[in-house]
Design an enzyme around this catalytic site. Structure first.
Site, mmCIF file in Angstrom:
data_model
loop_
_atom_site.group_PDB
_atom_site.id
_atom_site.type_symbol
_atom_site.label_atom_id
_atom_site.label_comp_id
_atom_site.label_asym_id
_atom_site.label_seq_id
_atom_site.Cartn_x
_atom_site.Cartn_y
_atom_site.Cartn_z
ATOM 1 N N GLU A 95 0.494 -0.907 0.032
ATOM 2 C CA GLU A 95 -0.088 -0.125 0.185
ATOM 3 C C GLU A 95 0.527 1.370 0.245
ATOM 4 O OE1 GLU A 95 -2.925 1.566 -0.418
ATOM 5 O OE2 GLU A 95 -4.233 0.471 0.529
ATOM 6 N N ASP A 96 0.537 2.623 -0.254
ATOM 7 C CA ASP A 96 0.773 3.201 -0.595
ATOM 8 C C ASP A 96 1.018 4.305 0.799
ATOM 9 O OD1 ASP A 96 -1.540 3.878 -0.692
ATOM 10 O OD2 ASP A 96 -1.645 5.295 -1.892
ATOM 11 N N ILE A 97 -0.693 4.010 1.584
ATOM 12 C CA ILE A 97 -1.064 5.197 2.811
ATOM 13 C C ILE A 97 -1.581 4.102 3.453
ATOM 14 C CG2 ILE A 97 -1.545 6.672 1.388
ATOM 15 C CD1 ILE A 97 -0.587 8.577 3.639
ATOM 16 N N ASP A 99 -4.495 5.082 5.659
ATOM 17 C CA ASP A 99 -4.825 6.366 6.679
ATOM 18 C C ASP A 99 -6.460 6.305 8.173
ATOM 19 O OD1 ASP A 99 -5.029 8.848 7.116
ATOM 20 O OD2 ASP A 99 -7.361 9.152 5.612
ATOM 21 N N THR A 100 -7.272 5.871 7.744
ATOM 22 C CA THR A 100 -8.544 5.685 8.467
ATOM 23 C C THR A 100 -7.532 3.845 8.910
ATOM 24 O OG1 THR A 100 -10.409 4.700 6.786
ATOM 25 C CG2 THR A 100 -9.758 7.379 7.710
ATOM 26 N N GLY A 101 -7.839 3.489 7.935
ATOM 27 C CA GLY A 101 -7.285 2.108 7.734
ATOM 28 C C GLY A 101 -8.824 1.025 7.336
ATOM 29 N N LEU A 102 -9.359 1.804 6.556
ATOM 30 C CA LEU A 102 -10.741 1.667 6.604
ATOM 31 C C LEU A 102 -10.395 0.336 4.577
ATOM 32 C CD1 LEU A 102 -12.793 4.082 7.238
ATOM 33 C CD2 LEU A 102 -13.149 1.996 7.630
ATOM 34 N N THR A 103 -9.552 0.876 4.202
ATOM 35 C CA THR A 103 -9.274 -0.170 3.102
ATOM 36 C C THR A 103 -8.578 -1.275 2.806
ATOM 37 O OG1 THR A 103 -9.294 2.045 2.248
ATOM 38 C CG2 THR A 103 -8.014 0.683 0.547
ATOM 39 N N LYS A 127 -0.258 6.911 8.576
ATOM 40 C CA LYS A 127 -0.721 8.520 9.147
ATOM 41 C C LYS A 127 -1.377 7.311 10.500
ATOM 42 C CE LYS A 127 -2.316 10.793 5.619
ATOM 43 N NZ LYS A 127 -2.959 11.909 5.276
ATOM 44 N N PHE A 148 -2.139 15.880 4.158
ATOM 45 C CA PHE A 148 -2.253 15.172 3.106
ATOM 46 C C PHE A 148 -1.030 15.653 2.450
ATOM 47 C CE2 PHE A 148 -3.821 14.811 -0.469
ATOM 48 C CZ PHE A 148 -4.566 14.015 -0.831
ATOM 49 N N ASP A 155 -1.561 11.305 -5.140
ATOM 50 C CA ASP A 155 -1.956 12.128 -5.313
ATOM 51 C C ASP A 155 -3.449 12.870 -5.253
ATOM 52 O OD1 ASP A 155 -4.167 10.164 -5.452
ATOM 53 O OD2 ASP A 155 -5.720 10.971 -6.661
ATOM 54 N N ARG A 161 1.316 12.663 -8.868
ATOM 55 C CA ARG A 161 1.180 10.665 -9.068
ATOM 56 C C ARG A 161 3.339 10.587 -9.387
ATOM 57 N NH1 ARG A 161 -2.564 7.810 -7.144
ATOM 58 N NH2 ARG A 161 -4.604 7.895 -8.752
#
Ligand code: IMP
Ligand code: MG
Length: 172
Positions: A95-97, A99-103, A127, A148, A155, A161
């Site tokens: 993964e790139d990042i 964040d919330t972890g949902l993905t 994050k 961000f 992106d 990108r």
């Protein structure tokens, strides 16, 4: 011209990917890895990581799209599925990042039922202060503040990108 502050330089990223690859290889030993690149943000990182890992590893692409509403539960769906079966393979989601972890939570849940021999996660950035669901990241490139970021695959509305470094967008 966009105003962009450099957060992580090209050199810093390249050096970290080298050490990250050693950390990953120390865990997998001689086992071939199936690198699962999450489109589109992780493409640049996954290509550099794959080369740092060496020639014996496979790469697959998984497209996901997430819609974040005002509710804490984001909706994630697969837009491009893997071409190969994961049955019996040692898989590394790249993964790139996070964040919330949902993905990532959705990806891990969807792939874990496909019979991989093992399933681990590498993310270039994390994050943790933004987390809404617990997710385990086995290999993290850099832990960053809640800013961000763009570049090196990440992106802002499909722009930036191709930047060779990771920056913080400060407007036009
Ligand atoms: P999560 O589901 O909230 O963890 O979101 C992960 C996805 O959101 C990442 O794979 C990115 O595509 C996107 N994202 C989160 N934070 C950033 C950022 O700072 N810059 C660019 N994309 C981001
Ligand atoms: Mg992404």
């Amino acid at each position: 011209m966009a105003d962009i502050e450099v957060l992580l330089s090209e050199e810093q990223i390249a050096a970290r990917i080298k050490t990250l690859a050693s950390e990953i290889l120390a865990v997998y030993g001689d086992e071939p890895i199936t690198v699962i690149c999450v489109l589109k943000g992780a493409t640049i990182f996954a290509s550099d990581l794959l080369r740092a890992l060496g020639p014996e590893h496979a790469i697959e692409f998984l497209g996901v799209s997430s819609y974040k509403g005002t509710k804490s539960t984001g909706h994630v769906r697969i837009t491009h599925d893997l071409a190969a079966s994961l049955e019996g393979k040692h898989c590394l989601v790249v993964e790139d990042i996070v964040d919330t972890g949902l993905t990532l939570a959705y990806i891990v849940k969807s792939l874990s039922v496909r019979g991989p021999a093992s399933l681990r996660v590498a993310s270039l950035l994390d994050k943790p202060s933004r987390r809404q669901v617990p997710v385990h990241v086995d290999f993290t490139g850099f832990t960053i503040e809640d800013r961000f970021v763009i570049g090196y695959g990440l992106d802002l509305d499909q722009r930036f990108r191709g930047l060779p470094y990771i920056g913080i967008y400060g407007g036009e």
